[in-house]
Design an enzyme around this catalytic site. Sequence first.
Site, PDB file in Angstrom:
ATOM      1  N   GLU A  21      -1.146  -8.695   4.833  1.00 56.49           N
ATOM      2  CA  GLU A  21      -0.984  -8.847   6.288  1.00 56.49           C
ATOM      3  C   GLU A  21      -2.320  -8.737   7.018  1.00 56.49           C
ATOM      4  O   GLU A  21      -2.405  -9.027   8.204  1.00 56.49           O
ATOM      5  CB  GLU A  21       0.032  -7.825   6.816  1.00 56.49           C
ATOM      6  CG  GLU A  21      -0.495  -6.421   7.078  1.00 56.49           C
ATOM      7  CD  GLU A  21      -0.681  -5.582   5.826  1.00 56.49           C
ATOM      8  OE1 GLU A  21      -0.652  -6.133   4.706  1.00 56.49           O
ATOM      9  OE2 GLU A  21      -0.883  -4.350   5.969  1.00 56.49           O
TER      10      GLU A  21
ATOM     11  N   CYS B  37       0.837  -1.204   0.000  1.00 58.34           N
ATOM     12  CA  CYS B  37       0.000   0.000   0.000  1.00 58.34           C
ATOM     13  C   CYS B  37       0.870   1.252   0.000  1.00 58.34           C
ATOM     14  O   CYS B  37       1.527   1.543  -0.976  1.00 58.34           O
ATOM     15  CB  CYS B  37      -0.978  -0.040   1.182  1.00 58.34           C
ATOM     16  SG  CYS B  37      -2.328   1.146   1.041  1.00 58.34           S
TER      17      CYS B  37
ATOM     18  N   HIS C 111      -3.574  -5.550   1.010  1.00 60.55           N
ATOM     19  CA  HIS C 111      -2.897  -5.808   2.290  1.00 60.55           C
ATOM     20  C   HIS C 111      -2.899  -7.294   2.649  1.00 60.55           C
ATOM     21  O   HIS C 111      -3.785  -7.748   3.367  1.00 60.55           O
ATOM     22  CB  HIS C 111      -3.617  -5.046   3.410  1.00 60.55           C
ATOM     23  CG  HIS C 111      -3.402  -3.572   3.390  1.00 60.55           C
ATOM     24  ND1 HIS C 111      -2.394  -2.956   4.094  1.00 60.55           N
ATOM     25  CD2 HIS C 111      -4.059  -2.585   2.746  1.00 60.55           C
ATOM     26  CE1 HIS C 111      -2.442  -1.648   3.891  1.00 60.55           C
ATOM     27  NE2 HIS C 111      -3.445  -1.390   3.077  1.00 60.55           N
TER      28      HIS C 111
END
Lengths: 84, 223
Positions: free
Chosen positions: B196, B86, B194
């Site tokens: 994660e 990002c 994302h």
Amino acid sequence: MNYSVAVSVTLRAGIADPEGATIERALPALGFSGISDVRAGKSFTLRIEADDPSEAVMIARSLAERLLSNPVMEDAAVRLIEEV
Amino acid sequence: MNRIGVVVFPGSNCEYDAASAVTDLGAKAEFIWHSATSLGDVDGVILPGGFAHGDYLRPGALARFSPVMEAVRSFAAAGGAVLGICNGFQVLTEAGLLPGALQKNRGLTFLCQPTTLVVASTNSVLTRSTSLGQELRIPINHFSGSYTCTDETHQQLVDNDQVVLRYVDNPNGSRDNIAGICNEGRNVVGLMPHPERAMSTLLGSADGRALLAGFVGQTVVVA
């Protein structure tokens, strides 16, 4: 000498400008007609110490290309305002 | 144990998620403040999401000048694995470590939603543990995520197989549905989604594990 210099940064031709397009779409609602090609951008004013106006513009242009704009998607225009 | 450096800029806000994710995958995470001039002894480095330096001027425009970026540049040049997620992707493009740029989303809305990605290349430090054409459910969370580049750059990306992830349902107007790319060396990867935040089915998706496990595993080879 000190010079006041303006830098204007806009998206390059061919790069979609959703902000400009949104502003343009709002114009008829305000009663404006006959306005097209609205481009949104950023403007900066700088006070630059230089020997002469052309050096001030050259410094501003270098700064505009290296930091104030991203040449991948933006153009920068530099304009000398006045000696200050 | 692999050591993954997570760079923290003033304004980063996904560093703990990134650290938690790689820790969950068996690596050791180490935060690296942006003023550091060395990455220390790490096997890979992540530039996490957030708003580095407030995103003033343009996302990534000022972060590029943080001292740590010279260390990241050297690490990348030596073949080290670098991942920008990002805002980290935006920083990598501004720093010239990845081609192109991220502009405001088509539609001018901040997008925070799950997306479906398709693996376009498995030849990168991020996608090496996935399979070509595999679909992954990964969330996005950005305002300036519309990937843009010149025709010439796009041709190079395609010719060199540098597009690693594409959106199935392009949410932000990215050119050629591009969600993630790698450099020519394939050791620097940037993506807007994302991974994660997709580490557990309890929280919506665990598809990020396949990507980050590849990244964490790859660092063994690079080191």
